[in-house]
Each structure stands twice: as C-alpha cells, then as structure tokens.
Design a protein around this motif. Structure first.
Motif, PDB file in Angstrom:
ATOM      1  N   UNK A  18      12.358 101.203  67.681  1.00  0.00           N
ATOM      2  CA  UNK A  18      11.442 102.342  67.534  1.00  0.00           C
ATOM      3  C   UNK A  18      10.461 102.102  66.392  1.00  0.00           C
ATOM      4  N   UNK A  19      10.945 101.490  65.294  1.00  0.00           N
ATOM      5  CA  UNK A  19      10.059 101.177  64.179  1.00  0.00           C
ATOM      6  C   UNK A  19       9.023 100.132  64.538  1.00  0.00           C
ATOM      7  N   UNK A  20       9.408  99.142  65.365  1.00  0.00           N
ATOM      8  CA  UNK A  20       8.449  98.130  65.810  1.00  0.00           C
ATOM      9  C   UNK A  20       7.388  98.728  66.716  1.00  0.00           C
ATOM     10  N   UNK A  21       7.734  99.777  67.429  1.00  0.00           N
ATOM     11  CA  UNK A  21       6.762 100.440  68.295  1.00  0.00           C
ATOM     12  C   UNK A  21       5.832 101.374  67.499  1.00  0.00           C
ATOM     13  N   UNK A  22       6.216 101.700  66.287  1.00  0.00           N
ATOM     14  CA  UNK A  22       5.408 102.594  65.448  1.00  0.00           C
ATOM     15  C   UNK A  22       4.479 101.754  64.563  1.00  0.00           C
ATOM     16  N   UNK A  23       3.210 102.045  64.620  1.00  0.00           N
ATOM     17  CA  UNK A  23       2.233 101.308  63.810  1.00  0.00           C
ATOM     18  C   UNK A  23       1.275 102.315  63.187  1.00  0.00           C
ATOM     19  N   UNK A  24       1.492 102.588  61.907  1.00  0.00           N
ATOM     20  CA  UNK A  24       0.663 103.572  61.205  1.00  0.00           C
ATOM     21  C   UNK A  24      -0.768 103.079  61.041  1.00  0.00           C
ATOM     22  N   UNK A  25      -0.973 101.759  61.088  1.00  0.00           N
ATOM     23  CA  UNK A  25      -2.324 101.206  60.919  1.00  0.00           C
ATOM     24  C   UNK A  25      -3.272 101.670  62.016  1.00  0.00           C
ATOM     25  N   UNK A  26      -2.722 102.002  63.194  1.00  0.00           N
ATOM     26  CA  UNK A  26      -3.620 102.404  64.282  1.00  0.00           C
ATOM     27  C   UNK A  26      -4.197 103.804  64.018  1.00  0.00           C
TER      28      UNK A  26
END
Length: 828
Positions: free
Chosen positions: A329-337
């Motif tokens: 789930x963390x790998x699917x989350x990207x705050x940079x986007x």
C-alpha cells in the motif's frame, strides 16, 4: 530491465509486463555473482524482515501518543515507499526494484486473504440482531450519508474520471468504520462500556458488514458492468451455500469430535485450505477474493474451534505477514504526484469534509430520534476510525483502474488523518471520574441505613444458587437496602473485542439463543426472582465477554464504575457427586488472584460445599476470628446478617496462649501473594476495640454466641475447627489473613493447596467435613498511602461508621469445645 534503476511507477506496473531474471534462489551462494539480492526468494525474505522491523519500531515509537498500531502500519508503508525512502536511488534499486513488485504483491494479497478470514471469524453476527434501535439508526445514517458525500466528492474534486465507477470506491472507503480498531481504542481509554462506547461499537459492527458488501459491489461493477448482476448473484449463491450447507457439515464434523480432545492439525489445515478455495470461488464469481475468505470466516460454527484458529494464526498473520501488505500500500502511495498547491487544497478539503460526514450524519439523526447532541458528536467522531478494510477497498479501486495514483494517495492521507483523531476524541469524551470520594469500599465502613452495593461474579449457572443464598442471608430491608449487579463472565473466544451487555428483565430474549444467551436468560430470571421475593433489593444482570488474561482487570474496572463495597467471586473448584473438590477451570484461579490484588473494594471468595442444594439461605453462621483487618471485615458482614431474626451467629476468637511459639512479626506467612507491612500492635488494639463494641452492642441478643479459645498451636486450632462441624453450621465467614502472623496458623500456611484462601480458608475447603456448608473468604480493602504504608479501613474511625445493633452477651455454648481453655479476662 531488472538491473536498470528506475522509480516504482504503479501506473506502469498495472499496464506493463516486465521482463526480469527468473532466478528463484542462488545455486552457488555469494560465489555466483556480486548481487546477493537478485534471487526472488532472498529478496522477498529481506523485504519481509525489513518491513516488519520498521513497522514494529513505529508501533513502539507511537505508543506514548496512544495511537493504534494501524497508524504506524500506514506510516511504515509510506516511509518505505516512493514518498520517503523510495526517493533514494540506491535504496530503491536494492530493496524494492520494480521486478520484485510482481512477487511482493501476490504474497501480500495471500496474506490479506487470511486477514479477511480472521476478520470474519472474529465478527459476531448475532450481535447485529441484538443491536438497539438507536445504534441501528446511527449505523444506517453513518453509512448512507458518507457514501453519498464520497460519491459526490469524487465527481467534484477528481480531474481524471476515465473510469466512471471510481465514485463507488471513494464512497465505500468513507463509510468504513474499523470495528476491531475502534474496539481496542475504546477499551484502552475505558469508555467501551459507557453509553457512547456501546452505541459506537454497535453501529461500527453494522457499518463494517455493509463495507464488505460495498467492496463486493464496487469490484464487480468496475470489473465488468455488463456481467456485474451475474457476479453478485453467484456470490450471493455462494454465501447461501456456505450458510445452509457448509456450516451444517462443519457442525456435524465438530460434534463427532470427542469433547476435550481438541482439534487435530488435519482439521486446522482443512479450514485453511477452505479459506483459499473460498477466495478462488468468489474470484471466479467476479467479486473480490477477500469476500470469499471473509464469508468462510463468518460461518465457522464452534467458538472453541474459532479460539484455536485465532490462537494459531492471529499473531503470525498480523505481526509477521501483514507488514508486507502495508508496504505494498505504501508503494502504491506517492505524495509527489500531489504536486501543486491546488491539489493540497483539495486534500485539505477532502480530509475536513470526510472527518465531519460521520458527525454530521449523527447530528442529523438527533432531529428524528432521542439521541443527545453530545452523544451524537462523540459517536460521529469515533466512527472515523478506519482499518485494513479501507486499504483493501482503495487498493482494489486502483487495481481496477478506478482510482489513479493521485486520488489513491489523497484518500490514504485522508484515512491516516481521520484515524489519528479517533484516540484524542476518545480521551476527550472519556467520562470524568466522580468527584465524590469513594468511601464505602468495605463492609466495615458501610452504614446500616445506606444501600449496600455488591458485585456478584458468575462463571456459570451453577454459581447462581450459592450466591443468591448468600445474598438472602445478607439481611436486605427497606431500611438497609442491597443493590446487586450479577456480572456473568464469559470467555472471549473468536471475537473481536471485549463486549458488555446489560440485560433488561422485561425484554424477550432471542428466539434461538446460543448457549451463552440461554445462560444469561437463566441468570437474569434467577436474580429477578430474588428481587421480587425480597424487600429492599435491587438487581441488574450484565454479561461481560473478555479473555481470561484480562478478566481480572475488567472486573476491577467495572467495580470502579459501579462503586461497590464487596465483590463476590466464585472459587475455581466445585464439589462433585462424591463430595470432593475438583478443578472446574484453572484460569479462574488466576482471575481470582488478580482481583484480590487489584480490587478497589473488599473481596469475598465464595465456596459451596453442598449448602445450595439443601437450603434457601444460611441460618447458622460461624465466624472464625484470628485477628487483622480481613477478620474484622468478615465479622462486619456476619454482624449485618445477624440482624435477621432467622439467623444464629457464632463468633469464635482464637487466642494464642503465652506458651505458644512467638513468631517474628516482620515475617509474612503469604510469600506467594500479597504481603502487607502491617503494624501488629495497632491491629491487635483495633481487634480488641472492634470486638468490644460488638460484644457491647449484642450483649442481650440470645441468637448470638461469642466465645474466646486460648490455644497452644495449629494442631489445637485444627481440632477446634473440626469439632465445630458438630454444630452443623451453614456458613463460615473467615478472613483471608493477609500479612498477619499467628502461631495458630503458621504451620497451616506451609501446607496450603490454595494460598489465595489463606490458611483457615484452605483448611475449610480441603479438609473433610460431614456437614454441608458454604465458606466465604473475606479480604478487606486496605488503602495504601503515598509513602507505601497501609491503613486499614477502620484505623481510628470505625466508631463513626458502624451502626450499633440492639443488643448481647457472651455465651457459654459450644459444649464440644469445652476441652479447650477459655480466655479469662480477669486473670489472663
């Protein structure tokens, strides 16, 4: 392509087939090549270990802030993903290269399959049928309104609407209330048993069930809109098949298992295989595989089997395997986007609105029901608790292409923030302790014209007659009333959390009650009957589901809220047909010891040796007085009973002779249990003073006999006690004797089978007696001062608290004890 350093791009991974080395493990160890993490097995084990360590360290770091482990698990996944450490190129290519994701993700989904099974196993479906109308309305409003808001917010704030069914996942995610997580928060903050806690828990249970249904619908519709009706129909058919065919088969197999034999590894392995097959079936139907695993967990029929499976799987799945899923789930989350300022404004608006939707739905409900506004706000804020299910819904939406990486990341942040506010809300709404001092913690300090509060603990219906017999003997009247709470203690097996149910005597029970519900009905009926047949009696029946490991804490917590003067707990042994005392459940002994150590009031351990079968109440009572606060407490209770005209009371004080062996007063006889620094000279003065008041107040009462015996050692004490059996006493009241040293009991203490009863209580329970009687072992609550010293409940102030009974004289009864020397007060 596996060796090229490149950022983890979830969108590309969902659409691109990667080529990577098919090396599963190494053949020549380090000698084969320079990179030891190229093989998939080695890399996966390193990822598993690393993620587990990071998440458990975060759980430990957040403990001072009282945050649930779920917060640390989400933060751990984000920390290991592209939003934090993933920005470091060397870390990303070594620990989480793109090609490893195709192995990491299937393993994570295998693990959450067993999590879904455990979630269904722990969920008590029967509790939904017992939900009150208020909680049902809160659950319905808290499901419909957030779903409508989430669906609307998707169309307002999301720019990329390439998949028109993304609103289903947004709406479903906002309706989730994490039942297991909320129960642990409420239990930790001690508001689980309050009105707010009970309403929040009941509504959370219904909301959790609805969320699983939303997941099935959203996944089926987004996968294939044209075939979604067939997917849902086939899934419902599988559910009915499990309920009406597979569950009865499992019940039949369980019934064929000999009682007490336990369940073999074949049974457990078969159940785990059934979990996997159920996931495959619902996947073939077109809904999520987790739905099948969840349904299979719901239909497991036997609580003992549930407990066995939970014991074997829970820690392993939640502590070791699930961190892999949180990393995915963390790998699917990207705050940079979420790059520009407008996106972060959207995040803030979504978070604020999402947090207020549950509260708003509860407030709207106050206009159509009797739900108080403050309770509505509290339940609404507490309902923001999320759990693993919300991550399953969001990830399913991203896999289906209904949620982009940006919208997925926004929702993960919203879930994180919403759940973080649950614990502060629970602390804020935790009831303030009453400012009125809790003075009536002992029977000795209880005034005769005030209500005497008693908590009677019950493990099974066999405990009921003995306890009610004791309560009938307690001499309730309109002038001196008694309030009794019958606390039925049920072992928590296969369920999510500690639960407490207050029974209403006027409401009908379920049509097809379980064994526990049937017992609760019998207990409620018995105490209702006792109340109807007595004057000045008020009763209430409560069922508490808790694990034996925490049962003593739950009893003490309940006692702090109900503020009784006495807790009555049954002994862990019961008399069998042959008249011998046999163990019923060794765990009860540990519970009793915990209650004795931490109780906020006096405690009595009640043992039945056949009295309940032949008597309605005790009429011939004996108190064995050796000295100390526990013995004074026993005498205080007996003194109350002696006001009943049908009761005869005998008080025997055992006094060591001048020739008796003198013991070191600093040496405690109770090495394995509670040791108290008691001032023996002060206690002796208190004993003399209290007994003097007792004799003066009861001087003219012919139903009370007082006798003092001077004995040389424990052998004479044993002989005197056994000779008292000739008088056919119905009830013996004995102090536990904590910290008190006497030459008449020192030898007995070394041979105690049950040290928690004290030496005299152990003698009455383990020795052979011809008559049938009950024994109450009494321990007086003793306040511990800040300097560590103790002060008994009557130190210097008992004269103001004890109401003098009209009365008595010293009697020369006890012809069977005439062989012992009486105390001569003039020539002692």
């Amino acid at each position: 392509m596996a060796g090229q350093p490149m950022p983890t791009d979830i969108d590309r991974l969902n659409k691109t087939i990667l080529c990577y080395a098919e090396t599963i493990y190494r053949f020549n160890g380090l000698w084969e090549g320079p990179d030891p993490l190229t093989p998939l097995i080695s890399l996966f084990l390193i990822q598993l270990t690393f993620s587990m360590i990071v998440i458990h360290l975060l759980v430990y770091a957040l403990k001072p802030f009282h945050q649930p482990p779920f917060i640390a698990e989400i933060l751990g996944g984000i920390l290991l993903g592209p939003s934090a450490l993933g920005r470091v190129n060397a870390y990303r290519t070594m620990m989480f290269p793109n090609y490893s994701f195709k192995v990491l993700e299937p393993m994570a989904h295998l693990f959450i399959g067993y999590y879904a099974f455990l979630a269904g196993l722990k969920m008590d479906v029967r509790a939904i049928t017992r939900t009150g109308s208020k909680a049902l309305k809160v659950a319905i409003a808290g499901t419909i309104i957030p779903f409508l808001f989430g669906s609307s917010a998707y169309f307002i704030f999301v720019n990329d609407k390439s998949n028109k069914f993304g609103f289903l996942f947004w709406g479903a995610a906002l309706t989730v209330t994490g039942f297991p997580l909320l129960s642990k928060v409420l239990e930790t903050q001690q508001i689980l048993h309050t009105e707010i806690g009970k309403t929040a828990m009941a509504s959370a249970l219904i909301s959790d069930m609805c969320s699983w249904a939303f997941l099935a619908v959203a996944f089926a519709v987004s996968s294939s809109p044209a075939n979604s009706p067939w997917s849902l129909v086939s899934t419902i058919a599988f559910l009915l098949l499990c309920v009406f065919y597979i569950r009865p088969v499992l019940s039949w197999i369980i019934q064929k298992t000999p009682e007490g034999q336990g369940y073999s590894e074949f049974y457990i392995c078969s159940i785990l295989t059934g979990v996997a097959l159920s996931g495959v079936i619902t996947d073939m139907c077109g809904t999520h595989p987790m739905i099948g695993a969840f349904i299979f967990g719901l239909i497991i029929p036997n609580e003992v089997l549930e407990a066995t499976i939970v014991e074997k799987l829970d820690d392993f799945v939640m502590g070791i395997l699930m961190p892999v899923y949180f990393v995915v789930c963390g790998l699917r989350t990207n705050i940079d986007v979420i790059s520009d300022s407008s996106s972060w404004i959207v995040v803030g608006v979504v978070i604020v609105l999402a947090c207020t939707m549950k509260t708003l739905s509860s407030l709207i409900l106050t206009m159509f029901s009797d739900l108080p506004v403050n309770e509505a706000v509290a339940v609404g804020l507490l309902s923001n608790a999320k759990g693993v299910l919300v991550l399953i819904i969001l990830e399913a939406g991203q896999i289906q292409g209904a949620l982009s990486t940006e919208t997925y990341s926004i929702m993960v942040i919203a879930v994180l923030v919403m759940t973080m506010f649950v614990t502060p809300a629970a602390i804020w709404f935790r009831p303030v302790q009453s400012t009125v001092p809790y003075k009536r913690r002992t029977l000795q300090k209880a005034k005769s014209d005030e209500e005497l509060r008693i908590v009677a603990c019950i493990y099974n219906t066999r405990n009921v007659p003995t306890i009610i017999n004791l309560l009938r003997t307690s001499n309730a009247s309109t002038r001196s009333p008694i309030s009794v709470v019958a606390l039925q203690l049920v072992e928590l097996v296969g369920r999510a959390s500690t639960m407490m149910v207050v029974h209403n005597s006027h409401s009908a029970g379920p049509r097809n009650p379980s064994h526990i519900e049937a017992q609760a009905d019998q207990i409620t009926a018995a105490f209702d009957n006792y109340e109807l047949r007595s004057e000045g009696v008020r009763t209430q029946a409560v069922t508490a589901r808790c694990a034996y490991t925490t049962m003593d804490e739950d009893i003490c917590t309940f006692a702090k809220d109900s503020r009784p003067a006495l807790i009555i707990i049954p002994f862990h042994k019961q008399q069998n047909i042959d008249g011998e005392m046999e163990d019923i459940n060794p765990s009860i002994r540990s519970v009793n010891e915990g209650v004795l150590e931490n109780a906020p009031c006096s405690v009595g351990i009640l043992i039945d040796r056949g009295l309940a079968e032949s008597h309605d109440h005790a009429s011939n009572i004996a108190v064995l007085f050796f000295g100390g606060p526990d013995d004074r407490e026993a005498l205080a209770y007996a003194w109350r009973m002696a006001d009943n005209t049908d009761v005869r009371l005998t008080v025997v004080r055992f006094i060591p002779s001048t020739d008796a062996q003198q013991l070191d007063p600093d040496e405690s006889i109770d090495k394995d249990h509670v040791t108290l620094p008691i001032d023996y000279e002060s206690e002796k003065l208190l004993d003399d003073d209290y007994l003097g008041n007792f004799k003066t107040a009861t001087m003219k009462d012919k139903s009370i006999t007082y006798c003092e015996l001077v004995l040389n050692d424990e052998e004479e004490a044993i002989k005197a006690i056994k000779l008292m059996d000739e008088n056919k006493h119905d009830l013996y009241l004995v102090g536990r004797g904590r910290g008190m040293v006497s030459p008449l009991t020192s030898g007995l203490a070394d041979w105690c089978d049950c040290p928690e009863l004290g030496p005299i209580g152990d003698l009455l329970v383990t020795s052979e007696f011809e008559s049938s009687f009950s024994v109450l072992i009494v321990q007086q609550y003793i306040k511990t001062d800040k300097d560590g010293s103790v002060r008994s409940a009557t130190a210097g102030d008992f004269g103001d608290e004890v109401a003098m009974r009209p009365s008595v004289c010293e009697s020369d009864g006890f012809e069977s004890l005439n062989s012992f020397r009486r105390w001569d007060h003039d020539n002692n």
